[in-house]
Design a protein around this motif. Sequence first.
Motif, PDB file in Angstrom:
ATOM      1  N   VAL A   1       0.491   3.651  -9.626  1.00 50.52           N
ATOM      2  CA  VAL A   1       0.659   2.820  -8.430  1.00 50.52           C
ATOM      3  C   VAL A   1      -0.469   1.809  -8.325  1.00 50.52           C
ATOM      4  CG1 VAL A   1       0.687   2.837  -5.903  1.00 50.52           C
ATOM      5  CG2 VAL A   1       1.982   4.563  -7.169  1.00 50.52           C
ATOM      6  N   ARG A   2      -1.677   2.269  -8.549  1.00 49.05           N
ATOM      7  CA  ARG A   2      -2.829   1.355  -8.480  1.00 49.05           C
ATOM      8  C   ARG A   2      -2.765   0.333  -9.607  1.00 49.05           C
ATOM      9  NH1 ARG A   2      -9.084   2.561  -8.637  1.00 49.05           N
ATOM     10  NH2 ARG A   2      -9.811   1.286  -6.920  1.00 49.05           N
TER      11      ARG A   2
ATOM     12  N   ARG B   1       8.378   9.460  -7.674  1.00 47.80           N
ATOM     13  CA  ARG B   1       8.377   8.329  -8.606  1.00 47.80           C
ATOM     14  C   ARG B   1       9.684   7.527  -8.480  1.00 47.80           C
ATOM     15  NH1 ARG B   1       5.606   7.301 -13.069  1.00 47.80           N
ATOM     16  NH2 ARG B   1       4.744   9.413 -13.113  1.00 47.80           N
ATOM     17  N   ILE B   2      10.794   8.246  -8.418  1.00 48.37           N
ATOM     18  CA  ILE B   2      12.094   7.574  -8.282  1.00 48.37           C
ATOM     19  C   ILE B   2      12.132   6.743  -6.999  1.00 48.37           C
ATOM     20  CG2 ILE B   2      14.558   7.994  -7.854  1.00 48.37           C
ATOM     21  CD1 ILE B   2      14.277  10.452  -9.736  1.00 48.37           C
ATOM     22  N   TRP B   3      11.597   7.314  -5.914  1.00 54.63           N
ATOM     23  CA  TRP B   3      11.567   6.590  -4.643  1.00 54.63           C
ATOM     24  C   TRP B   3      10.709   5.336  -4.731  1.00 54.63           C
ATOM     25  CZ3 TRP B   3       7.562   6.305  -0.697  1.00 54.63           C
ATOM     26  CH2 TRP B   3       8.010   5.757   0.514  1.00 54.63           C
TER      27      TRP B   3
ATOM     28  N   ALA C   1       0.845  -1.198   0.000  1.00 47.68           N
ATOM     29  CA  ALA C   1       0.000   0.000   0.000  1.00 47.68           C
ATOM     30  C   ALA C   1       0.876   1.242   0.000  1.00 47.68           C
ATOM     31  CB  ALA C   1      -0.921   0.011   1.216  1.00 47.68           C
ATOM     32  N   VAL C   2       0.463   2.249  -0.769  1.00 47.58           N
ATOM     33  CA  VAL C   2       1.135   3.547  -0.755  1.00 47.58           C
ATOM     34  C   VAL C   2       0.122   4.580  -0.287  1.00 47.58           C
ATOM     35  CG1 VAL C   2       2.360   5.314  -2.065  1.00 47.58           C
ATOM     36  CG2 VAL C   2       2.692   2.891  -2.637  1.00 47.58           C
TER      37      VAL C   2
ATOM     38  N   GLY D   1      10.386  -0.807  -5.479  1.00 47.51           N
ATOM     39  CA  GLY D   1       9.824  -1.903  -6.254  1.00 47.51           C
ATOM     40  C   GLY D   1       8.335  -1.783  -6.475  1.00 47.51           C
ATOM     41  N   VAL D   2       7.772  -0.610  -6.154  1.00 40.43           N
ATOM     42  CA  VAL D   2       6.342  -0.391  -6.363  1.00 40.43           C
ATOM     43  C   VAL D   2       6.053  -0.189  -7.853  1.00 40.43           C
ATOM     44  CG1 VAL D   2       4.386   1.153  -5.900  1.00 40.43           C
ATOM     45  CG2 VAL D   2       5.984   0.554  -4.068  1.00 40.43           C
ATOM     46  N   LEU D   3       6.917   0.577  -8.514  1.00 43.29           N
ATOM     47  CA  LEU D   3       6.745   0.862  -9.948  1.00 43.29           C
ATOM     48  C   LEU D   3       7.880   0.241 -10.744  1.00 43.29           C
ATOM     49  CD1 LEU D   3       5.709   4.636  -9.783  1.00 43.29           C
ATOM     50  CD2 LEU D   3       4.217   2.648 -10.068  1.00 43.29           C
TER      51      LEU D   3
END
Length: 198
Positions: free
Chosen positions: A96-97, A189-191, A4-5, A196-198
């Motif tokens: 993300v979703r 976005r980089i973070w 979850a983000v 490993g989210v994106l």
Amino acid sequence: MIHAVVFDLGDVLASPPSLLPELAKRIGTTRERLETHYWEGRVDYDAGVPDEQYWGPLLEAVGVESDPGLIADLAELDANCWSELRATARQLLREVRGAGVTVAVLSNSPRAMQVAADKAPWRSDVDHLFVSATIGLSKPDPALYRHVERKLGHEGREIAFVDDKQANVDAAVETGWQGHVWTSDADTRIWLVGLGVL
């Protein structure tokens, strides 16, 4: 692994340039005069005090007579402005979703934000919306982060959190979340890629 983000709303997803000009126009004062008083009492407003307890003193401070209709208009206008997301921020929510990760918004905001955000076009891009005034807890209270954990159904180490205030991020990290202080959508976005989210 991140499941979850959780994103802050104000200044992280939304940075409405029209906010103070629109409010000043509705009040009948200048942007400069309004800006002096806008943040006074905001902590209590976000914690859930009634609209009139925030807008009444503000209107008095700028020399405008208060009335219930004006206060209702200002509460709605304020929340609507803050619920306008930047295009790049909304795209990040969608990505993300789309990656199969739960998306949540956690905002220190007044009750009017709950109504405005629930009607906003981006609400369909968010799985959970948490508004401090509705819950009765505000960041950086650890109890709020634990409340969100329970609602998300994930352990702290599985939650990534993005906020523009260091104190809020620090509190999330102390709760066991992964935390990032927002500076830009590109940096966020980089973070998230690094997690490993994106």
